[in-house]
Design a protein around this motif. Structure first.
Motif, PDB file in Angstrom:
ATOM      1  N   GLY A 103     -37.628 -20.222 -84.527  1.00 30.42           N
ATOM      2  CA  GLY A 103     -37.269 -21.177 -83.469  1.00 30.42           C
ATOM      3  C   GLY A 103     -36.843 -20.457 -82.214  1.00 30.42           C
ATOM      4  N   SER A 104     -37.676 -20.500 -81.188  1.00 31.24           N
ATOM      5  CA  SER A 104     -37.329 -19.849 -79.916  1.00 31.24           C
ATOM      6  C   SER A 104     -38.036 -20.607 -78.801  1.00 31.24           C
ATOM      7  CB  SER A 104     -37.769 -18.385 -79.941  1.00 31.24           C
ATOM      8  OG  SER A 104     -39.160 -18.287 -80.204  1.00 31.24           O
ATOM      9  N   VAL A 105     -37.824 -20.158 -77.574  1.00 32.10           N
ATOM     10  CA  VAL A 105     -38.472 -20.801 -76.422  1.00 32.10           C
ATOM     11  C   VAL A 105     -39.551 -19.868 -75.901  1.00 32.10           C
ATOM     12  CG1 VAL A 105     -38.152 -21.699 -74.094  1.00 32.10           C
ATOM     13  CG2 VAL A 105     -36.391 -22.068 -75.811  1.00 32.10           C
ATOM     14  N   ILE A 106     -40.785 -20.355 -75.842  1.00 34.22           N
ATOM     15  CA  ILE A 106     -41.920 -19.565 -75.364  1.00 34.22           C
ATOM     16  C   ILE A 106     -42.352 -20.120 -74.005  1.00 34.22           C
ATOM     17  CG2 ILE A 106     -44.299 -18.840 -75.841  1.00 34.22           C
ATOM     18  CD1 ILE A 106     -42.299 -17.762 -77.873  1.00 34.22           C
ATOM     19  N   ASN A 107     -42.501 -19.239 -73.035  1.00 34.87           N
ATOM     20  CA  ASN A 107     -42.954 -19.675 -71.717  1.00 34.87           C
ATOM     21  C   ASN A 107     -44.474 -19.781 -71.695  1.00 34.87           C
ATOM     22  OD1 ASN A 107     -40.492 -19.915 -70.278  1.00 34.87           O
ATOM     23  ND2 ASN A 107     -40.324 -17.697 -70.258  1.00 34.87           N
ATOM     24  N   THR A 108     -44.968 -20.929 -71.256  1.00 37.23           N
ATOM     25  CA  THR A 108     -46.409 -21.113 -71.072  1.00 37.23           C
ATOM     26  C   THR A 108     -46.639 -21.491 -69.608  1.00 37.23           C
ATOM     27  OG1 THR A 108     -46.505 -23.502 -71.452  1.00 37.23           O
ATOM     28  CG2 THR A 108     -46.483 -22.087 -73.399  1.00 37.23           C
ATOM     29  N   LYS A 109     -47.896 -21.506 -69.178  1.00 37.21           N
ATOM     30  CA  LYS A 109     -48.150 -21.820 -67.762  1.00 37.21           C
ATOM     31  C   LYS A 109     -47.860 -23.284 -67.442  1.00 37.21           C
ATOM     32  CE  LYS A 109     -53.164 -22.436 -68.352  1.00 37.21           C
ATOM     33  NZ  LYS A 109     -54.476 -21.876 -68.023  1.00 37.21           N
ATOM     34  N   HIS A 110     -47.674 -24.108 -68.474  1.00 38.48           N
ATOM     35  CA  HIS A 110     -47.350 -25.519 -68.250  1.00 38.48           C
ATOM     36  C   HIS A 110     -45.848 -25.796 -68.387  1.00 38.48           C
ATOM     37  CE1 HIS A 110     -51.602 -26.386 -68.234  1.00 38.48           C
ATOM     38  NE2 HIS A 110     -51.737 -25.771 -69.387  1.00 38.48           N
ATOM     39  N   GLY A 111     -45.083 -24.779 -68.787  1.00 38.31           N
ATOM     40  CA  GLY A 111     -43.642 -24.964 -68.945  1.00 38.31           C
ATOM     41  C   GLY A 111     -43.159 -24.382 -70.261  1.00 38.31           C
ATOM     42  N   PRO A 112     -41.823 -24.268 -70.445  1.00 40.46           N
ATOM     43  CA  PRO A 112     -41.280 -23.698 -71.681  1.00 40.46           C
ATOM     44  C   PRO A 112     -41.471 -24.634 -72.879  1.00 40.46           C
ATOM     45  CG  PRO A 112     -39.511 -24.474 -70.254  1.00 40.46           C
ATOM     46  CD  PRO A 112     -40.779 -24.662 -69.491  1.00 40.46           C
ATOM     47  N   VAL A 113     -41.700 -24.036 -74.059  1.00 41.98           N
ATOM     48  CA  VAL A 113     -41.909 -24.816 -75.297  1.00 41.98           C
ATOM     49  C   VAL A 113     -40.979 -24.289 -76.376  1.00 41.98           C
ATOM     50  CG1 VAL A 113     -43.558 -25.388 -77.116  1.00 41.98           C
ATOM     51  CG2 VAL A 113     -44.328 -25.292 -74.759  1.00 41.98           C
ATOM     52  N   LYS A 114     -40.230 -25.188 -77.009  1.00 39.00           N
ATOM     53  CA  LYS A 114     -39.347 -24.808 -78.126  1.00 39.00           C
ATOM     54  C   LYS A 114     -40.145 -24.882 -79.425  1.00 39.00           C
ATOM     55  CE  LYS A 114     -35.203 -26.462 -78.542  1.00 39.00           C
ATOM     56  NZ  LYS A 114     -34.136 -27.479 -78.631  1.00 39.00           N
TER      57      LYS A 114
END
Length: 479
Positions: free
Chosen positions: A323-334
């Motif tokens: 469980g972490s936060v991944i940055n994508t080009k559309h915004g952060p995803v948990k």
């Protein structure tokens, strides 16, 4: 909003999987319960919903017994975001293959595609009406278009038309409402109405028309070393504003209906809202299937070289599964509530060879059984996409009707089972090899075959594989 699949009971989910996958009841049951728990979680109060995390599944079993097929069928059954990745893609030194975070980025892209398609389908009714008007306009231009463009005869007439001559000035000085104009307008409207009905009835489907569509150029991605930093070069200047570019296309009316419907539906949806919904859908309903997870397990206590690299990949995957936060080009995803399904043959490494932290993140262990002869018989005949049915339908396209006797099916299953036992066990994939060999001569000679009804019996199968079975037996004793 939970989708239809999550609202199915576990038994109903298993029944859907049974249509395509033989056996492996324990694996199907575990997957069905995991999906049902997703639905149950969605009904909990907000505070408790955050506390309930998905119970990840680890599938163990030899190749070709249905691990990936279960995942593939789930992907087809459900409209929740789903992505399948190979763990071996992350093992190259320096991650030349893929960055581990890319699995979450792929999930987000999948989610956006699903959400966008759902929103487009909701707008299709309105979009079809607008598309119809655009097609009618292209065939019979309206009064404005006829007045400005209809009188142009040559390539330079539009330049002359911009400067009214004496005769034109005289016409403009008259009263604006002319009876001729009214009649012409009525005629145009009547013609348009007739054309509209003909388009609806499909009478003009083969006629070519010219339509304006939004130009979405396929731009190359410039990768800046990190997949989140890719830039679409062609879109740099478009981003500064201005209306979307249009291009003219000459297409048949029946193709124009689809093209313009998609074009108008895309104009009616709000992409910002689509992306927001898609991110939420990926976080709450996403499933990531990590195949070949046993290949990143390092056996033994002494680790060096490639084993260190494999353990590094495990440690990189760990925070994503945890469980972490991944940055994508559309915004952060948990990733806290994404369901992970790991799968591997584990014929060399064991699940205990994975690092303890990663083992703990896959609490549900499912062992898939080896396929028996009876399972092979069922794989050949029972599923909706059964192998015998596929081959029969392929040959039927050329007017040859092939039937298999029960004894022949039994013999094919026996050969598949024995070959897996004697040589490498590749599971149900062995049947593809055997069926291709069995029907090879028939497929090759099919245009010249005189008999149009062919029955394949046990003797035919035995004759085809007599040499091969004996050769496999003898191979054991050749040095």
């Amino acid at each position: 909003m939970p989708n239809a699949l999550y609202q199915m009971t576990p038994k109903e989910i298993v029944a859907e999987l049974d249509k395509y996958i033989i056996g492996q009841d324990q694996a199907k049951k575990s997957v069905a319960v995991a999906l049902r728990n997703r639905y149950r979680r969605s009904l909990l109060p907000d505070e408790m919903r955050e506390e309930v995390t998905p119970k990840n599944i680890l599938m163990m079993g030899p190749t070709g017994v249905g691990k990936t097929e279960i995942a593939r069928r789930l992907a087809k059954l459900m409209d929740a975001p789903f992505v399948k990745v190979e763990a071996t893609k992350f093992t190259e030194v320096g991650y030349v293959g893929r960055d581990v975070d890319s699995m979450v980025r792929d999930l987000v892209e999948s989610s956006i595609r699903i959400t966008k398609q759902k929103r487009l389908e909701e707008k299709y009714v309105v979009a079809e009406e607008i598309a119809l008007e655009r097609i009618v306009e292209a065939i019979v231009p309206g009064k404005k278009k006829a007045a400005t463009g209809g009188g142009i005869k040559g390539p330079f007439d539009f330049i002359m038309g911009s400067k009214p001559g004496p005769q034109q000035q005289t016409v403009q000085a008259d009263t604006p409402a002319q009876p001729e104009d009214t009649r012409a307008e009525a005629d145009i409207e009547l013609t348009r109405e007739q054309v509209r009905q003909q388009v609806i009835d499909g009478l003009l489907d083969e006629q070519y028309i010219e339509v304006d569509v939004t130009d979405n150029p396929q731009t190359n991605q410039l990768d800046m070393g990190n997949e989140g930093m890719s830039i679409a070069i062609g879109n740099i200047f478009d981003a500064f504003g201005g209306p979307p570019r249009k291009k003219k296309k000459k297409v048949r009316v029946k193709d124009a209906k689809k093209i313009l419907r998609e074009d108008e539906a895309a104009n009616l949806i709000d992409m910002d809202q689509v992306i927001s919904e898609a991110l939420e859908n990926a976080e709450q309903n996403g499933i990531i299937f990590i195949d070949e997870i046993d290949k990143i397990a390092s056996g033994g206590s002494l680790r060096s070289g490639a084993d260190v690299s494999r353990e590094g990949v495990q440690r990189d995957i760990l925070p994503i599964v945890e469980g972490s936060v991944i940055n994508t080009k559309h915004g952060p995803v948990k990733t806290d509530h994404i369901l992970f399904i790991g799968a591997g043959a584990f014929h060399i490494a064991k699940p205990t060879d994975l690092i303890p932290e990663l083992q703990g993140r896959f609490p549900i262990r499912v062992e898939l059984e080896n396929l028996t002869k009876e399972a092979f018989v069922q794989i050949l005949t029972v599923p909706e996409n059964a192998l015998l049915k596929q081959h029969r339908m392929l040959l039927e396209t050329e007017g040859v009707d092939v039937t298999f006797t029960d004894e022949a099916v039994d013999e094919i299953a026996e050969i598949a089972f024995m070959t897996n036992e004697q040589t490498e066990n590749i599971g149900a994939r062995r049947l593809h090899t055997i069926m291709e060999k069995l029907l090879e001569d028939l497929s090759f000679n099919i245009p010249d075959v005189e008999e149009k009804v062919i029955t394949i019996d046990k003797a035919y199968v035995e004759n085809k594989f007599l040499d091969r079975i004996h050769a496999d037996d003898v191979d054991k004793y050749i040095l």
